[in-house]
Design a protein around this motif. Structure first.
Motif, PDB file in Angstrom:
ATOM      1  N   ALA A   9     -52.665  35.559 -23.199  1.00  0.00           N
ATOM      2  CA  ALA A   9     -52.779  34.484 -24.180  1.00  0.00           C
ATOM      3  C   ALA A   9     -52.257  33.177 -23.588  1.00  0.00           C
ATOM      4  CB  ALA A   9     -51.997  34.835 -25.439  1.00  0.00           C
ATOM      5  N   ARG A  10     -53.167  32.197 -23.434  1.00  0.00           N
ATOM      6  CA  ARG A  10     -52.736  30.860 -23.037  1.00  0.00           C
ATOM      7  C   ARG A  10     -52.027  30.192 -24.216  1.00  0.00           C
ATOM      8  NH1 ARG A  10     -56.042  28.470 -18.918  1.00  0.00           N
ATOM      9  NH2 ARG A  10     -55.842  29.836 -17.104  1.00  0.00           N
ATOM     10  N   THR A  11     -52.608  30.350 -25.387  1.00  0.00           N
ATOM     11  CA  THR A  11     -51.998  29.840 -26.616  1.00  0.00           C
ATOM     12  C   THR A  11     -52.226  30.860 -27.727  1.00  0.00           C
ATOM     13  OG1 THR A  11     -53.999  28.672 -27.342  1.00  0.00           O
ATOM     14  CG2 THR A  11     -52.445  27.445 -25.950  1.00  0.00           C
ATOM     15  N   LEU A  12     -51.344  30.844 -28.703  1.00  0.00           N
ATOM     16  CA  LEU A  12     -51.484  31.720 -29.869  1.00  0.00           C
ATOM     17  C   LEU A  12     -50.989  30.949 -31.089  1.00  0.00           C
ATOM     18  CD1 LEU A  12     -50.789  35.495 -30.011  1.00  0.00           C
ATOM     19  CD2 LEU A  12     -49.984  34.025 -31.864  1.00  0.00           C
ATOM     20  N   ARG A  13     -51.878  30.802 -32.081  1.00  0.00           N
ATOM     21  CA  ARG A  13     -51.569  30.010 -33.270  1.00  0.00           C
ATOM     22  C   ARG A  13     -51.856  30.858 -34.511  1.00  0.00           C
ATOM     23  NH1 ARG A  13     -55.143  26.324 -35.611  1.00  0.00           N
ATOM     24  NH2 ARG A  13     -56.420  26.526 -33.732  1.00  0.00           N
ATOM     25  N   ALA A  14     -50.782  31.262 -35.210  1.00  0.00           N
ATOM     26  CA  ALA A  14     -50.909  32.123 -36.394  1.00  0.00           C
ATOM     27  C   ALA A  14     -50.942  31.295 -37.670  1.00  0.00           C
ATOM     28  CB  ALA A  14     -49.748  33.111 -36.452  1.00  0.00           C
ATOM     29  N   GLN A  15     -51.901  31.621 -38.541  1.00  0.00           N
ATOM     30  CA  GLN A  15     -52.000  31.006 -39.861  1.00  0.00           C
ATOM     31  C   GLN A  15     -51.918  32.105 -40.927  1.00  0.00           C
ATOM     32  OE1 GLN A  15     -55.576  28.609 -39.862  1.00  0.00           O
ATOM     33  NE2 GLN A  15     -54.721  27.119 -38.410  1.00  0.00           N
ATOM     34  N   LYS A  16     -52.080  31.719 -42.181  1.00  0.00           N
ATOM     35  CA  LYS A  16     -51.912  32.700 -43.265  1.00  0.00           C
ATOM     36  C   LYS A  16     -52.957  33.813 -43.221  1.00  0.00           C
ATOM     37  CE  LYS A  16     -49.622  29.690 -46.626  1.00  0.00           C
ATOM     38  NZ  LYS A  16     -49.696  29.104 -47.995  1.00  0.00           N
ATOM     39  N   LYS A  17     -54.213  33.419 -42.957  1.00  0.00           N
ATOM     40  CA  LYS A  17     -55.285  34.408 -43.043  1.00  0.00           C
ATOM     41  C   LYS A  17     -55.864  34.812 -41.694  1.00  0.00           C
ATOM     42  CE  LYS A  17     -56.783  33.025 -47.682  1.00  0.00           C
ATOM     43  NZ  LYS A  17     -57.948  32.596 -48.513  1.00  0.00           N
ATOM     44  N   ILE A  18     -55.666  33.997 -40.671  1.00  0.00           N
ATOM     45  CA  ILE A  18     -56.214  34.301 -39.342  1.00  0.00           C
ATOM     46  C   ILE A  18     -55.227  33.854 -38.266  1.00  0.00           C
ATOM     47  CG2 ILE A  18     -58.674  34.218 -39.957  1.00  0.00           C
ATOM     48  CD1 ILE A  18     -58.746  31.342 -39.054  1.00  0.00           C
ATOM     49  N   THR A  19     -55.419  34.418 -37.095  1.00  0.00           N
ATOM     50  CA  THR A  19     -54.644  34.011 -35.919  1.00  0.00           C
ATOM     51  C   THR A  19     -55.619  33.684 -34.790  1.00  0.00           C
ATOM     52  OG1 THR A  19     -52.661  35.287 -36.460  1.00  0.00           O
ATOM     53  CG2 THR A  19     -53.034  34.793 -34.143  1.00  0.00           C
ATOM     54  N   PHE A  20     -55.408  32.531 -34.155  1.00  0.00           N
ATOM     55  CA  PHE A  20     -56.249  32.100 -33.040  1.00  0.00           C
ATOM     56  C   PHE A  20     -55.531  32.420 -31.720  1.00  0.00           C
ATOM     57  CE2 PHE A  20     -57.409  29.325 -36.571  1.00  0.00           C
ATOM     58  CZ  PHE A  20     -58.806  29.399 -36.551  1.00  0.00           C
ATOM     59  N   VAL A  21     -56.217  33.117 -30.859  1.00  0.00           N
ATOM     60  CA  VAL A  21     -55.686  33.451 -29.541  1.00  0.00           C
ATOM     61  C   VAL A  21     -56.633  32.897 -28.486  1.00  0.00           C
ATOM     62  CG1 VAL A  21     -54.951  35.268 -27.955  1.00  0.00           C
ATOM     63  CG2 VAL A  21     -54.653  35.572 -30.426  1.00  0.00           C
ATOM     64  N   THR A  22     -56.119  32.082 -27.585  1.00  0.00           N
ATOM     65  CA  THR A  22     -56.919  31.601 -26.451  1.00  0.00           C
ATOM     66  C   THR A  22     -56.636  32.514 -25.269  1.00  0.00           C
ATOM     67  OG1 THR A  22     -56.742  29.321 -27.246  1.00  0.00           O
ATOM     68  CG2 THR A  22     -57.425  29.638 -24.963  1.00  0.00           C
ATOM     69  N   LEU A  23     -57.659  33.266 -24.863  1.00  0.00           N
ATOM     70  CA  LEU A  23     -57.465  34.338 -23.883  1.00  0.00           C
ATOM     71  C   LEU A  23     -58.092  33.982 -22.541  1.00  0.00           C
ATOM     72  CD1 LEU A  23     -56.077  37.127 -24.418  1.00  0.00           C
ATOM     73  CD2 LEU A  23     -58.374  38.130 -24.236  1.00  0.00           C
ATOM     74  N   SER A  24     -57.373  34.298 -21.473  1.00  0.00           N
ATOM     75  CA  SER A  24     -57.861  34.103 -20.105  1.00  0.00           C
ATOM     76  C   SER A  24     -57.689  35.403 -19.330  1.00  0.00           C
ATOM     77  CB  SER A  24     -57.083  32.983 -19.408  1.00  0.00           C
ATOM     78  OG  SER A  24     -57.354  32.949 -18.018  1.00  0.00           O
ATOM     79  N   ASP A  25     -58.713  35.761 -18.556  1.00  0.00           N
ATOM     80  CA  ASP A  25     -58.585  36.965 -17.725  1.00  0.00           C
ATOM     81  C   ASP A  25     -58.667  36.650 -16.233  1.00  0.00           C
ATOM     82  OD1 ASP A  25     -61.241  36.413 -17.311  1.00  0.00           O
ATOM     83  OD2 ASP A  25     -61.999  38.378 -17.932  1.00  0.00           O
ATOM     84  N   GLY A  26     -58.732  35.380 -15.870  1.00  0.00           N
ATOM     85  CA  GLY A  26     -58.723  34.986 -14.463  1.00  0.00           C
ATOM     86  C   GLY A  26     -60.062  35.098 -13.761  1.00  0.00           C
ATOM     87  N   SER A  27     -61.096  35.600 -14.424  1.00  0.00           N
ATOM     88  CA  SER A  27     -62.395  35.730 -13.763  1.00  0.00           C
ATOM     89  C   SER A  27     -63.050  34.376 -13.538  1.00  0.00           C
ATOM     90  CB  SER A  27     -63.321  36.634 -14.586  1.00  0.00           C
ATOM     91  OG  SER A  27     -63.522  36.111 -15.895  1.00  0.00           O
ATOM     92  N   GLY A  28     -62.644  33.379 -14.320  1.00  0.00           N
ATOM     93  CA  GLY A  28     -63.171  32.026 -14.192  1.00  0.00           C
ATOM     94  C   GLY A  28     -62.249  31.064 -14.920  1.00  0.00           C
ATOM     95  N   PRO A  29     -62.553  29.782 -14.892  1.00  0.00           N
ATOM     96  CA  PRO A  29     -61.699  28.820 -15.586  1.00  0.00           C
ATOM     97  C   PRO A  29     -61.870  28.849 -17.100  1.00  0.00           C
ATOM     98  CG  PRO A  29     -63.585  27.701 -14.625  1.00  0.00           C
ATOM     99  CD  PRO A  29     -63.655  29.126 -14.164  1.00  0.00           C
ATOM    100  N   GLN A  30     -62.891  29.551 -17.573  1.00  0.00           N
ATOM    101  CA  GLN A  30     -63.156  29.592 -19.008  1.00  0.00           C
ATOM    102  C   GLN A  30     -62.110  30.434 -19.746  1.00  0.00           C
ATOM    103  OE1 GLN A  30     -65.178  30.817 -16.652  1.00  0.00           O
ATOM    104  NE2 GLN A  30     -67.098  29.678 -16.629  1.00  0.00           N
TER     105      GLN A  30
END
Length: 589
Positions: free
Chosen positions: A125-146
């Protein structure tokens, strides 16, 4: 020759041209071939005519023969033609890893292929932002810059565990790929309370201790946490480009028939004659680290190595060139690619104590051949990266050096300028005298050019890479072939904008008497080079080669301005962190 395969035809065409040029230069078998070795022209020879053999009759319905291959006339060496642009393979990212997860880079390369499909991904997880109903996780696996945005719904069974996680946690998600409503990404993953959806927490990460916050960190700080810095965009992109350049190097030389030779890391000879080498010894362990207990030869008053592991002084190599030359003088075209070491006490951003070198060697090749090889190699490597790692290059163009991609295109698309060292110095001295430029180091003939001079020639005068040749022998290595003037050697340096010297090479001295004189002039131990001298004693042949500092090549391609950020674990003066400490008997001085 006629072939259905265009590539095979090209290979044979080049072989024919090379043979003709060899005859022109050496005159070997000139009479037999009817070739004037001075003029390079065919002369009619009176020979006894024999009845021409009749070709066999072609079978019916046989395809028409291919048109004859036009063999171009060999060009004089001083009239260099433009080098053709290299053709390199496009490497497709394998979609599924060996462990069964889908690679995020492949997902973004083929987004429409996975929309509305359930896939399994893993990463950090590059970033993780938790809200009341959902949580946003920005995931990186190193295969590319995306990075992939994962939206975890609160109805998921273990949602309470997911929302507690912080940046740096390791996850595995299985969910549906959908088109993203956000402007920053085209697709995202939705993980809901579905039978085939899941969120697996592989590793927690305590936020209060994790050194990589969401903000960008400077490179000096990242070097202190070299074990974690691969998770950053900068180092991740650098490593992928480093990997691409490794593959490009091997593909280039293998496609040209070179053999890959492993040369030793421990040596008793100094290739450069500089004396800045790391010594390898077991004597310190035997002496229990006290100077008074070191074994000393009573006659010479020097350390006695009779009981040392190698029974003589041994060092970590500064180059594999001398050893790979032995194989070039038997197998013709060879190269080595491995780590090298230099104990140079320098804090500059252009020096490492441990670095990698690519060193090809070609038998029966001269200074022009090795210049052509160096130019072709660099262009191939840059083209390979632009074909296969453009997403990483765009990151460097945006974050590190504006205009990087255009600079790389300038290297690939332009024929390298070629001139002698003397001509280059004359240009510098003229502009210096006329006040067009003021150098920190005054230019004169015999000066080993500094970085500022190299950049001025490439960036202000030629505005493209150049190859300087025929350097003064005073500051070049003993093995470089001496020119007829007795003052210069057939050495080359390839200089590129921003980087300066990227390649150093030469035609090697194949005359034993001249080589011995150079060894004596430089006050080197002739006996220590006896095996190297044997190559000139037993069937000597002309040969040439060059060396490329691999980390400097990465600097060229990425725009990174400190060489310590082009290698996974930099080793420099005062820095040798991130290593095991249970070695007891082998010591480096």
């Amino acid at each position: 020759f006629f072939f259905n395969d265009t590539a095979t035809t090209e290979i044979y065409t080049r072989s024919i041209v090379g043979s003709v040029r060899c005859v022109q230069e050496t005159g070997i078998n000139a009479e037999y071939m009817g070739l004037d070795s001075q003029k390079g022209t065919m002369e009619k020879k009176e020979v006894k005519e024999e009845p021409a053999a009749q070709p066999p009759k072609a079978p019916e319905n046989a395809p028409a023969p291919a048109a004859p291959v036009a063999v171009p006339a060999p060009q004089p060496k001083e009239e260099q033609k433009a080098r053709s642009l290299p053709v390199v393979p496009v490497i497709e990212t394998p979609p599924i890893s060996f462990s069964g997860r889908l690679r995020i880079r492949y997902l973004f390369e083929h987004p429409t292929e996975f929309v509305d499909k359930v896939v399994y991904i893993c990463g950090w997880a590059r970033t993780l932002r938790a809200q009341k109903k959902i949580t946003f996780v920005t995931l990186s696996d190193g295969s590319g810059p995306q990075t992939l945005q994962v939206v975890v719904d609160k109805d998921l069974k273990n949602y309470a565990e997911v929302e507690k996680m912080k940046n740096g946690c390791c996850f595995g998600f299985k969910g549906k790929i959908v088109q993203s409503p956000g402007a920053k990404q085209t697709i995202e993953m939705q993980v809901r309370n579905e039978p085939d959806h899941l969120a697996k927490i592989y590793g927690d990460c305590p936020a209060e201790e994790y050194p990589l916050a969401k903000k960008e960190h400077n490179v000096e700080f990242l070097r202190e946490i070299a074990h974690l810095r691969p998770r950053t965009q900068l180092i991740g992109s650098m490593i992928r480009i480093r990997n691409a350049l490794i593959m490009a190097s091997h593909k280039f030389f293998q496609s040209k028939g070179f053999l890959y030779i492993h040369t030793p890391l421990i040596t008793s000879s100094d290739c450069e004659g500089a004396g800045e080498m790391f010594q390898v010894t077991t004597t310190l362990s035997q002496a229990q680290h006290t100077a008074s207990s070191l074994p000393v030869n009573p006659t010479t008053k020097k350390i006695n190595y009779d009981n040392d592991f190698f029974k003589k002084p041994a060092f970590l190599t500064v180059s594999g060139q001398l050893e790979v030359e032995t194989y070039a003088c038997s197998l013709c075209d060879v190269y080595t690619f491995g780590p090298t070491f230099r104990a140079e006490k320098s804090h500059t951003p252009r020096h490492l104590a441990e670095f990698w070198m690519i060193e090809p060697e070609i038998a029966f090749g001269d200074i022009t051949d090795v210049s052509d090889l160096a130019e072709d190699y660099l262009k191939y490597c840059l083209t390979y990266v632009m074909q296969n790692n453009m997403d990483d290059l765009k990151f460097f163009d945006d974050k590190v050096e504006k205009g990087l991609i255009e600079r790389l295109k300038n290297v690939v698309e332009n024929t390298f300028g070629r001139l002698t060292y003397t001509e280059g110095v004359e240009i510098l001295m003229k502009d210096q005298k006329e006040g067009k430029v003021k150098f920190e180091h005054e230019v004169y003939w015999g000066l080993d050019l500094f970085f500022e001079h190299e950049r001025y020639l490439t960036e202000q005068i030629f505005k493209k890479p150049i190859i300087l040749r025929d350097y003064p022998k005073s500051f070049k290595a003993f093995y470089m072939k001496l020119n007829e003037d007795g003052k210069t050697v057939r050495g080359i340096d390839v200089l590129v904008p921003k980087i300066g010297e990227i390649v150093g090479g030469s035609q090697r001295e194949e005359n034993l008497q001249v080589l011995d004189k150079r060894i004596e002039e430089m006050k080197l131990d002739k006996e220590g080079y006896s095996w190297y001298r044997d190559l000139r004693k037993y069937g000597s042949c002309p040969h040439s080669g060059f060396g490329v500092g691999f980390e400097r090549l990465i600097m060229l391609v990425t725009g990174i301005d400190n060489i310590r950020d082009t290698i996974p674990f930099p080793r420099s003066l005062g820095h040798a962190e991130f290593q095991m400490h249970n070695f007891k008997h082998l010591h480096l001085i």
